[in-house]
Scaffold this active site. Structure first.
Site, PDB file in Angstrom:
ATOM      1  N   GLU A   1      28.399  58.652  11.248  1.00 28.58           N
ATOM      2  CA  GLU A   1      29.693  57.915  11.509  1.00 28.58           C
ATOM      3  C   GLU A   1      30.633  58.449  10.487  1.00 28.58           C
ATOM      4  O   GLU A   1      30.681  58.384   9.228  1.00 28.58           O
ATOM      5  CB  GLU A   1      29.213  56.234  11.222  1.00 28.58           C
ATOM      6  CG  GLU A   1      30.787  55.640  11.440  1.00 28.58           C
ATOM      7  CD  GLU A   1      30.542  54.095  10.845  1.00 28.58           C
ATOM      8  OE1 GLU A   1      29.331  53.680  11.079  1.00 28.58           O
ATOM      9  OE2 GLU A   1      31.529  53.595  10.498  1.00 28.58           O
TER      10      GLU A   1
ATOM     11  N   ARG B   1      39.194  56.926   7.870  1.00 32.34           N
ATOM     12  CA  ARG B   1      39.675  56.381   6.585  1.00 32.34           C
ATOM     13  C   ARG B   1      40.667  57.474   5.851  1.00 32.34           C
ATOM     14  O   ARG B   1      41.261  57.330   4.725  1.00 32.34           O
ATOM     15  CB  ARG B   1      38.889  55.749   5.523  1.00 32.34           C
ATOM     16  CG  ARG B   1      38.267  54.390   6.261  1.00 32.34           C
ATOM     17  CD  ARG B   1      37.462  53.602   5.360  1.00 32.34           C
ATOM     18  NE  ARG B   1      36.439  53.176   6.163  1.00 32.34           N
ATOM     19  CZ  ARG B   1      35.494  52.333   5.455  1.00 32.34           C
ATOM     20  NH1 ARG B   1      35.093  52.760   4.133  1.00 32.34           N
ATOM     21  NH2 ARG B   1      34.362  51.814   6.282  1.00 32.34           N
TER      22      ARG B   1
ATOM     23  N   THR C   1      35.546  52.752  11.514  1.00 34.16           N
ATOM     24  CA  THR C   1      36.569  52.085  11.000  1.00 34.16           C
ATOM     25  C   THR C   1      37.794  52.122  12.332  1.00 34.16           C
ATOM     26  O   THR C   1      38.847  52.395  12.174  1.00 34.16           O
ATOM     27  CB  THR C   1      37.272  52.981   9.877  1.00 34.16           C
ATOM     28  OG1 THR C   1      36.334  53.287   9.163  1.00 34.16           O
ATOM     29  CG2 THR C   1      38.189  51.977   9.261  1.00 34.16           C
TER      30      THR C   1
ATOM     31  N   LYS D   1      27.264  45.449  15.369  1.00 32.13           N
ATOM     32  CA  LYS D   1      27.256  45.918  13.772  1.00 32.13           C
ATOM     33  C   LYS D   1      27.318  44.429  12.974  1.00 32.13           C
ATOM     34  O   LYS D   1      28.212  43.895  13.542  1.00 32.13           O
ATOM     35  CB  LYS D   1      28.214  47.030  13.291  1.00 32.13           C
ATOM     36  CG  LYS D   1      28.767  46.976  12.066  1.00 32.13           C
ATOM     37  CD  LYS D   1      29.544  48.109  11.763  1.00 32.13           C
ATOM     38  CE  LYS D   1      30.298  47.876  10.455  1.00 32.13           C
ATOM     39  NZ  LYS D   1      30.983  49.207  10.029  1.00 32.13           N
TER      40      LYS D   1
HETATM   41  C1  3PG Z   1      31.974  50.809   5.111  1.00 28.23           C
HETATM   42  O1  3PG Z   1      32.615  50.213   5.563  1.00 28.23           O
HETATM   43  O2  3PG Z   1      32.197  51.724   4.320  1.00 28.23           O
HETATM   44  C2  3PG Z   1      30.488  51.028   5.308  1.00 28.23           C
HETATM   45  O3  3PG Z   1      30.162  49.459   5.697  1.00 28.23           O
HETATM   46  C3  3PG Z   1      29.386  51.314   4.373  1.00 28.23           C
HETATM   47  O4  3PG Z   1      29.194  50.441   3.320  1.00 28.23           O
HETATM   48  P1  3PG Z   1      28.637  50.948   1.856  1.00 28.23           P
HETATM   49  O5  3PG Z   1      29.404  51.919   1.267  1.00 28.23           O
HETATM   50  O6  3PG Z   1      28.302  49.592   1.234  1.00 28.23           O
HETATM   51  O7  3PG Z   1      27.192  51.772   2.540  1.00 28.23           O
END
Ligand code: 3PG
Length: 214
Positions: free
Chosen positions: A47, A51, A74, A134
């Protein structure tokens, strides 16, 4: 793509490995070796979060790595869905869900893993046809205890918990009957990415890939 077809697709991706690496990549030039290390370590489903300015180029690069299944994370807007699809994302992940976003995913045939944090959100998505979701942000929302509790009345929704998942707590999530896989960023830590330590990242991926499967 119908929501139920999207759920079938995302369930297939979730079945490929216990952990989906959540990647925040600033520099597209390291996209390929990073993806190659994760895939070689046994985590083929990636994934790439939208961002960073480089994210779409990162998806384009990673999509060419053999054995990888690259998605966009995202997703917030219909434009994100268009961009991600054009870049070659094979699935999408969103922190929550809006009708506009879901409409766009369905129109662009992008299987999406929509985010839910509460029973009502999970029910609304299920009503629309999304049975694979999710659970986000997993730890902040009560973690394993909350996800297990949601599974009692709504066992037909299966989740990929993400947000605060680690090597330590992942086995507890993966042991739940309503968990298909989990997402986490710990397999590609910023320092190792900055050092381009692909061997160390491959080792982290191997460790995550060996977690007991749901
Ligand atoms: C995020 O949105 O950054 C993910 O959910 C990952 O979260 P994490 O960095 O706590 O694994």
């Amino acid at each position: 793509m119908t929501p139920s077809d999207a759920s079938i697709e995302t369930a297939k991706f979730c079945a490929l490995a216990p952990i989906i690496p959540v990647l925040v990549v600033e520099d597209a030039s390291i996209a390929r070796p990073l993806a190659e290390a994760l895939v070689a370590g046994g985590l083929p489903v990636l994934e790439v979060t939208l961002r960073t300015n480089a994210a779409l180029e990162v998806i384009r690069e990673m999509a060419q790595v053999e054995g990888g299944v690259v998605g966009a994370g995202t997703l917030l807007t219909p434009q994100d869905v268009r961009d991600a699809t054009q870049a070659g994302a094979r699935f999408g992940v969103s922190p929550g869900a809006t009708n506009r976003l879901l409409d766009a995913c369905e129109a662009h045939d992008l299987p999406v893993l929509p985010g839910a944090a509460t029973a009502s959100e999970a029910m609304a998505l299920l009503e629309r046809g999304y049975s694979v979701q999710k659970f986000f942000p997993a730890e902040a929302n009560g973690g394993v205890t909350a996800l297990k509790a949601i599974g009692a009345p709504i066992p037909q929704v299966r989740f990929c918990p993400t947000g605060g998942v680690s090597l330590d707590n992942a086995p507890d999530y993966l042991a739940l009957s309503n968990t298909l896989c989990a997402g986490g960023s710990w397999v590609a830590p910023k320092d190792l990415v900055a050092q381009r330590d692909w061997a160390a990242i491959e080792a982290l991926a191997q460790e995550a890939a060996a977690l007991p499967r749901p």
